[in-house]
Motif scaffolding. Structure first.
Motif, PDB file in Angstrom:
ATOM      1  N   ASN A  11       0.821  -1.212   0.000  1.00  0.00           N
ATOM      2  CA  ASN A  11       0.000   0.000   0.000  1.00  0.00           C
ATOM      3  C   ASN A  11       0.859   1.268   0.000  1.00  0.00           C
ATOM      4  OD1 ASN A  11      -2.584  -1.238   0.070  1.00  0.00           O
ATOM      5  ND2 ASN A  11      -2.278  -1.727   2.225  1.00  0.00           N
ATOM      6  N   MET A  12       1.964   1.222   0.731  1.00  0.00           N
ATOM      7  CA  MET A  12       2.836   2.399   0.832  1.00  0.00           C
ATOM      8  C   MET A  12       3.972   2.358  -0.188  1.00  0.00           C
ATOM      9  SD  MET A  12       1.605   4.238   3.287  1.00  0.00           S
ATOM     10  CE  MET A  12       2.912   5.346   3.796  1.00  0.00           C
ATOM     11  N   ASP A  31       8.952  -7.254  -5.255  1.00  0.00           N
ATOM     12  CA  ASP A  31       8.007  -7.631  -4.202  1.00  0.00           C
ATOM     13  C   ASP A  31       7.716  -9.112  -4.396  1.00  0.00           C
ATOM     14  OD1 ASP A  31       5.703  -5.965  -2.344  1.00  0.00           O
ATOM     15  OD2 ASP A  31       5.222  -8.023  -2.887  1.00  0.00           O
ATOM     16  N   MET A  64      10.447  -1.195   2.200  1.00  0.00           N
ATOM     17  CA  MET A  64       9.172  -0.808   2.814  1.00  0.00           C
ATOM     18  C   MET A  64       8.394  -2.087   3.089  1.00  0.00           C
ATOM     19  SD  MET A  64       7.757   1.706   4.002  1.00  0.00           S
ATOM     20  CE  MET A  64       6.358   2.741   4.320  1.00  0.00           C
ATOM     21  N   LEU A  65       8.764  -2.744   4.185  1.00  0.00           N
ATOM     22  CA  LEU A  65       8.266  -4.081   4.502  1.00  0.00           C
ATOM     23  C   LEU A  65       7.424  -4.039   5.780  1.00  0.00           C
ATOM     24  CD1 LEU A  65      11.580  -6.000   3.737  1.00  0.00           C
ATOM     25  CD2 LEU A  65       9.583  -5.748   2.262  1.00  0.00           C
ATOM     26  N   PRO A  66       6.662  -5.115   6.053  1.00  0.00           N
ATOM     27  CA  PRO A  66       5.741  -5.056   7.190  1.00  0.00           C
ATOM     28  C   PRO A  66       6.425  -4.905   8.562  1.00  0.00           C
ATOM     29  CG  PRO A  66       5.090  -6.794   5.668  1.00  0.00           C
ATOM     30  CD  PRO A  66       6.425  -6.298   5.205  1.00  0.00           C
ATOM     31  N   THR A  97       8.115   0.409   9.341  1.00  0.00           N
ATOM     32  CA  THR A  97       7.982   0.682  10.777  1.00  0.00           C
ATOM     33  C   THR A  97       8.358  -0.595  11.519  1.00  0.00           C
ATOM     34  OG1 THR A  97       6.161   2.195  10.356  1.00  0.00           O
ATOM     35  CG2 THR A  97       6.409   1.396  12.612  1.00  0.00           C
ATOM     36  N   GLY A 239      -5.659   1.677   2.843  1.00  0.00           N
ATOM     37  CA  GLY A 239      -5.203   2.376   4.004  1.00  0.00           C
ATOM     38  C   GLY A 239      -4.176   1.653   4.888  1.00  0.00           C
ATOM     39  N   LYS A 247       0.573  -4.161  15.480  1.00  0.00           N
ATOM     40  CA  LYS A 247       2.036  -4.333  15.503  1.00  0.00           C
ATOM     41  C   LYS A 247       2.709  -3.099  16.103  1.00  0.00           C
ATOM     42  CE  LYS A 247       4.361  -2.861  12.217  1.00  0.00           C
ATOM     43  NZ  LYS A 247       5.102  -2.389  11.039  1.00  0.00           N
TER      44      LYS A 247
HETATM   45  P1  NAD Z   1       1.652  -3.904   2.947  1.00  0.00           P
HETATM   46  O1  NAD Z   1       1.378  -5.169   3.666  1.00  0.00           O
HETATM   47  O2  NAD Z   1       0.608  -3.295   2.053  1.00  0.00           O
HETATM   48  O3  NAD Z   1       2.981  -4.053   2.046  1.00  0.00           O
HETATM   49  C1  NAD Z   1       4.133  -4.792   2.417  1.00  0.00           C
HETATM   50  C2  NAD Z   1       4.698  -5.391   1.139  1.00  0.00           C
HETATM   51  O4  NAD Z   1       5.930  -6.031   1.443  1.00  0.00           O
HETATM   52  C3  NAD Z   1       3.779  -6.462   0.528  1.00  0.00           C
HETATM   53  O5  NAD Z   1       3.507  -6.130  -0.826  1.00  0.00           O
HETATM   54  C4  NAD Z   1       4.608  -7.741   0.641  1.00  0.00           C
HETATM   55  O6  NAD Z   1       4.391  -8.649  -0.418  1.00  0.00           O
HETATM   56  C5  NAD Z   1       6.029  -7.183   0.637  1.00  0.00           C
HETATM   57  N1  NAD Z   1       7.037  -8.074   1.195  1.00  0.00           N
HETATM   58  C6  NAD Z   1       7.040  -8.711   2.394  1.00  0.00           C
HETATM   59  N2  NAD Z   1       8.194  -9.398   2.548  1.00  0.00           N
HETATM   60  C7  NAD Z   1       8.924  -9.181   1.426  1.00  0.00           C
HETATM   61  C8  NAD Z   1      10.212  -9.605   0.981  1.00  0.00           C
HETATM   62  N3  NAD Z   1      10.989 -10.409   1.725  1.00  0.00           N
HETATM   63  N4  NAD Z   1      10.659  -9.200  -0.236  1.00  0.00           N
HETATM   64  C9  NAD Z   1       9.881  -8.391  -1.011  1.00  0.00           C
HETATM   65  N5  NAD Z   1       8.654  -7.949  -0.645  1.00  0.00           N
HETATM   66  C10 NAD Z   1       8.188  -8.343   0.546  1.00  0.00           C
HETATM   67  O7  NAD Z   1       2.088  -2.851   4.061  1.00  0.00           O
HETATM   68  P2  NAD Z   1       2.109  -1.242   3.950  1.00  0.00           P
HETATM   69  O8  NAD Z   1       0.808  -0.705   4.386  1.00  0.00           O
HETATM   70  O9  NAD Z   1       2.694  -0.844   2.627  1.00  0.00           O
HETATM   71  O10 NAD Z   1       3.161  -0.922   5.127  1.00  0.00           O
HETATM   72  C11 NAD Z   1       4.566  -1.112   4.975  1.00  0.00           C
HETATM   73  C12 NAD Z   1       5.259  -0.534   6.198  1.00  0.00           C
HETATM   74  O11 NAD Z   1       4.923   0.848   6.296  1.00  0.00           O
HETATM   75  C13 NAD Z   1       4.807  -1.189   7.519  1.00  0.00           C
HETATM   76  O12 NAD Z   1       5.914  -1.308   8.355  1.00  0.00           O
HETATM   77  C14 NAD Z   1       3.787  -0.209   8.057  1.00  0.00           C
HETATM   78  O13 NAD Z   1       3.686  -0.278   9.476  1.00  0.00           O
HETATM   79  C15 NAD Z   1       4.344   1.108   7.581  1.00  0.00           C
HETATM   80  N6  NAD Z   1       3.383   2.199   7.400  1.00  0.00           N
HETATM   81  C16 NAD Z   1       2.178   1.989   6.785  1.00  0.00           C
HETATM   82  C17 NAD Z   1       1.298   3.057   6.636  1.00  0.00           C
HETATM   83  C18 NAD Z   1      -0.043   2.878   5.955  1.00  0.00           C
HETATM   84  O14 NAD Z   1      -0.874   3.811   6.023  1.00  0.00           O
HETATM   85  N7  NAD Z   1      -0.298   1.748   5.304  1.00  0.00           N
HETATM   86  C19 NAD Z   1       1.644   4.341   7.094  1.00  0.00           C
HETATM   87  C20 NAD Z   1       2.882   4.529   7.681  1.00  0.00           C
HETATM   88  C21 NAD Z   1       3.756   3.453   7.823  1.00  0.00           C
END
Ligand code: NAD
Length: 297
Positions: A11-12, A31, A64-66, A97, A239, A247
């Motif tokens: 998403n981000m 990804d 930008m990973l979980p 994060t 979102g 987490k």
């Molecule tokens: P998401 O789950 O949408 O995306 C994470 C991506 O990482 C997924 O597409 C997944 O396939 C990929 N991934 C996981 N392991 C991988 C690997 N080993 N190699 C390649 N790709 C891999 O999460 P998100 O919402 O994009 O959030 C990402 C980070 O940003 C998190 O740490 C979250 O806490 C933080 N964040 C999110 C938001 C938000 O509004 N969504 C805002 C600020 C911070």
């Protein structure tokens, strides 16, 4: 302009990679999910078949990973970790994060290889990721900050150096604990008003002009229909997922034990979000906490 490997296009990460490419950088992304690669390929980002291929010859890596375990696995896994494959002057920017200890562990391993790594978590959500208006909170050496800023400015408008390695993650943890608290408080107030016959849109306007004004109310209103493009008005599609908020609140609780900090509101927020997740809402947007305060028919 730099050659940048971008790992994690969720998403981000997806819109962030697109903004880097739109600013003129050569972005090579990876990804685990094929659909995420297809989505960015249409918008000027090159895709690689593995993280190792993406980082070949890159000036910088942005991840930008979980969570912390994904980040440590990406860079430091004994068999598949990419750290040994990075070019000698490659800058590591981890925007995920994660816990501050994992960020420091990555920075130390990078330093042992003579490389610079900064934690650079973000605030602003998906809309800011798309608009290129994120806030970045960096942790690392001041000597590397200007180089980081040159790349991060393609994805954000406020870029802070919070302190040494891990400090960006500490700032992010404090911010998100506060975000959870005001999202729940905003939801409570709007639902209380609605239960008393008030229009939540009118109540929002009143509180926005009063002392209850806050980001959740102004930018991310949790009541369906108040803001046309909010997650609440789109069935709470993320979102920012409830699971990710759980987490982040877990990181704050662990840290509060380590640092002997009293966080009574944060602890309550964690419990409320955990219960909301257990009730089957983990993949909804975090503003769906409002639903847990509504009467069930
Ligand atoms: P998401 O789950 O949408 O995306 C994470 C991506 O990482 C997924 O597409 C997944 O396939 C990929 N991934 C996981 N392991 C991988 C690997 N080993 N190699 C390649 N790709 C891999 O999460 P998100 O919402 O994009 O959030 C990402 C980070 O940003 C998190 O740490 C979250 O806490 C933080 N964040 C999110 C938001 C938000 O509004 N969504 C805002 C600020 C911070």
């Amino acid at each position: 302009m730099a050659t940048v490997a971008f790992i994690g296009l969720g998403n981000m990460g997806g819109p962030m990679a697109v903004n880097l490419a739109s600013a003129g950088h050569e972005v090579i992304a990876f990804d685990l999910v094929a659909a995420a690669l297809t989505a960015v390929k249409e918008k000027g980002v090159q895709v690689a078949e593995s993280a190792a291929h993406a980082v070949e010859g890159a000036d910088a890596v942005v991840s930008m990973l979980p969570a912390g375990r994904h980040v440590l696995q990406l860079y430091l896994d004994e068999k598949t970790g990419i750290l040994p494959a990075l070019a000698d002057d490659c800058l590591i920017l981890d925007c995920s994060t994660i816990d501050a200890d994992s960020a420091r562990k990555l920075a130390a391993a990078a330093a042992a290889r003579g490389l610079a790594a900064m934690d650079a978590p973000v605030s602003g959500g998906v809309a800011a990721a798309q608009a290129g208006t994120l806030t970045f909170m960096c942790g690392g050496e001041a000597a590397h900050f200007e180089r980081a800023k040159a790349l991060l400015s393609a994805m954000g408008k406020n870029i802070f150096l919070a302190g040494s390695s891990g400090a960006g993650q500490v700032a992010k943890m404090c911010n998100n604990m506060l975000l959870a608290i005001h999202m729940i408080g905003t939801s409570e107030a709007l639902q209380l008003g609605a239960n008393n016959g008030l229009d939540p849109g009118v109540l929002s306007d009143i509180m926005l002009a009063s002392s209850g004004r806050n980001w959740s109310l102004e930018v991310y209103n949790p009541y369906p229909g108040v803001q046309e493009n909010s997650a609440a008005s789109k069935g709470y599609q993320p979102g920012f997922m409830v699971n990710l908020m759980i987490k982040d609140l877990g990181l704050a609780m662990e840290n509060s034990l380590q640092s002997n900090s009293a966080v009574p509101m944060g602890a309550l927020a964690r419990s409320l979000y955990a219960a909301h997740g257990i009730a089957g809402n983990g993949e909804k947007d975090f503003s769906s906490i409002l639903e847990s305060l509504q009467a069930r028919s």
